[in-house]
Each structure stands twice: as C-alpha cells, then as structure tokens.
Write a protein that holds these residues in place. Structure first.
Motif, PDB file in Angstrom:
ATOM      1  N   GLU A  78      47.709  54.320  59.836  1.00  0.00           N
ATOM      2  CA  GLU A  78      46.496  53.756  60.422  1.00  0.00           C
ATOM      3  C   GLU A  78      45.336  53.902  59.452  1.00  0.00           C
ATOM      4  N   ASP A  79      44.343  53.034  59.620  1.00  0.00           N
ATOM      5  CA  ASP A  79      43.129  53.102  58.832  1.00  0.00           C
ATOM      6  C   ASP A  79      42.171  54.049  59.533  1.00  0.00           C
ATOM      7  N   GLY A  80      41.915  55.194  58.919  1.00  0.00           N
ATOM      8  CA  GLY A  80      41.032  56.188  59.511  1.00  0.00           C
ATOM      9  C   GLY A  80      39.599  55.716  59.659  1.00  0.00           C
ATOM     10  N   LEU A  81      39.224  54.647  58.950  1.00  0.00           N
ATOM     11  CA  LEU A  81      37.856  54.140  59.034  1.00  0.00           C
ATOM     12  C   LEU A  81      37.741  52.870  59.872  1.00  0.00           C
ATOM     13  N   SER A  82      38.780  52.544  60.620  1.00  0.00           N
ATOM     14  CA  SER A  82      38.711  51.373  61.508  1.00  0.00           C
ATOM     15  C   SER A  82      37.694  51.646  62.613  1.00  0.00           C
ATOM     16  N   ALA A  83      37.252  50.604  63.277  1.00  0.00           N
ATOM     17  CA  ALA A  83      36.302  50.751  64.385  1.00  0.00           C
ATOM     18  C   ALA A  83      36.878  51.648  65.479  1.00  0.00           C
ATOM     19  N   ALA A  84      38.172  51.526  65.738  1.00  0.00           N
ATOM     20  CA  ALA A  84      38.811  52.359  66.769  1.00  0.00           C
ATOM     21  C   ALA A  84      38.793  53.837  66.372  1.00  0.00           C
ATOM     22  N   SER A  85      39.050  54.122  65.109  1.00  0.00           N
ATOM     23  CA  SER A  85      39.021  55.514  64.649  1.00  0.00           C
ATOM     24  C   SER A  85      37.605  56.076  64.703  1.00  0.00           C
ATOM     25  N   ARG A  86      36.630  55.288  64.277  1.00  0.00           N
ATOM     26  CA  ARG A  86      35.231  55.748  64.314  1.00  0.00           C
ATOM     27  C   ARG A  86      34.785  56.023  65.741  1.00  0.00           C
ATOM     28  N   ALA A  87      35.297  55.248  66.693  1.00  0.00           N
ATOM     29  CA  ALA A  87      34.921  55.430  68.106  1.00  0.00           C
ATOM     30  C   ALA A  87      35.438  56.752  68.676  1.00  0.00           C
ATOM     31  N   ARG A  88      36.398  57.371  68.002  1.00  0.00           N
ATOM     32  CA  ARG A  88      36.954  58.648  68.470  1.00  0.00           C
ATOM     33  C   ARG A  88      36.042  59.840  68.165  1.00  0.00           C
ATOM     34  N   ILE A  89      35.020  59.634  67.334  1.00  0.00           N
ATOM     35  CA  ILE A  89      34.125  60.736  66.973  1.00  0.00           C
ATOM     36  C   ILE A  89      33.150  60.974  68.119  1.00  0.00           C
ATOM     37  N   ILE A 101      40.204  62.678  61.181  1.00  0.00           N
ATOM     38  CA  ILE A 101      40.231  61.307  61.701  1.00  0.00           C
ATOM     39  C   ILE A 101      39.783  60.308  60.641  1.00  0.00           C
ATOM     40  N   LEU A 102      38.635  60.579  59.995  1.00  0.00           N
ATOM     41  CA  LEU A 102      38.016  59.607  59.087  1.00  0.00           C
ATOM     42  C   LEU A 102      38.402  59.781  57.617  1.00  0.00           C
TER      43      LEU A 102
END
Length: 162
Positions: A78-89, A101-102
């Motif tokens: 997975e791309d740790g900098l995708s919008a979905a990953s950023r939303a997990r912060i 995550i990022l």
C-alpha cells in the motif's frame, strides 16, 4: 537513492500501486528486494512478520509499505501517503505510530511559541499547478492535529518548491 525514488514514483504514478511482479500471498521477501532494493526502514510486526518501507521523500510523493508475513510472503502492498492512509492519523498518536503509517517524513520543524513539532510529507496534490504537503502537528509527543500546505512553483528559481 534518487534513482530508486524516481523509479518508485514513476511506478506508482503510472497507476500500478502494486508492482506487476509482486503478488500478495505468492511473492516472497526476496522478490521485493529484487524489485525495490533495500528498504529505508524495516518495521517489526507483532505476528513475527515485518513491514518494509520504501519512502520517496523528500522529493517523491509516495511511500510503498510492503507487509510481509512471518513466512516471508507478501501480505499487502500500500501507499503510506495515500489519502486513505493520511486519514488514519488521529489526535493522540505517537510519532512512531505516525511513521509506521506514513513512512519517513520530508522535514521536521519545531515552533517554539506554540510548542508544536511539525512533520511534513510531500503528497499528491488535488489539482495540478502546485505541490502539496501533509503536516502532522505534535505537542508533548502526541498528535494534536493535521493540516495541508500548498506549495506554489518558485518563479524566480524554477524547480525549487521551498
């Protein structure tokens, strides 16, 4: 390092978030190393597996996170900098939780008056014409908020965003 980051960015921008030669459940750690080389960081997982981090920061806009099971097989990419990953912060997270995550941040700046330590990552912008940074604000070792910063092209010195 820049060549590897450019290759990773090109692959991800081409819409191939997972390399064609890597498949979850089939590919092994040796396949990942052959495709991407040595990771920037290796995160141990509680189940005996590990996550390999391939960050393209500071110039790139992606961070490929390859999760390997205890048997060495690819579990996920997975791309740790995708919008979905950023939303997990979320507020309350530690710097280590954010990094897992990022991936590795582009920079860190401490603001003495507010007491905030702000980390940022270069990410894909919503539109063309400017760059975008995702910022995580820490205070006393915990996330207090996130923000985004637009980075407009430098007309005086083309190619320099800062």
């Amino acid at each position: 390092m820049r060549v590897a980051a450019l290759a990773l960015s090109t692959l991800l921008l081409a819409g191939c978030a997972t390399a064609p030669q890597l498949q979850a459940g089939i590919s092994r750690s040796e396949d990942v190393l052959a495709a991407y080389g040595q990771p920037r960081r290796i995160w141990p997982e509680a189940d005996g597996g590990r996550t390999l981090e391939y960050s393209s920061q500071p110039m790139g806009r992606h961070c490929l996170m390859v999760r390997l099971g205890a048997d060495g097989r690819v579990v996920s990419l997975e791309d740790g900098l995708s919008a979905a990953s950023r939303a997990r912060i979320e507020p309350g997270m530690t710097p280590e939780q954010v990094s897992r995550i990022l991936g590795t941040e582009r920079s860190r700046v401490f603001f003495r008056l507010s007491g905030e330590d702000v980390w940022d990552w270069t990410v894909e912008p919503d539109q063309i014409g400017y760059g975008l940074r995702f910022n995580v604000h820490f205070k006393d070792g915990r996330v207090v908020r996130t923000s985004q910063s637009m980075v407009f092209p430098n007309r005086r010195f083309p190619g320099l965003d800062d």
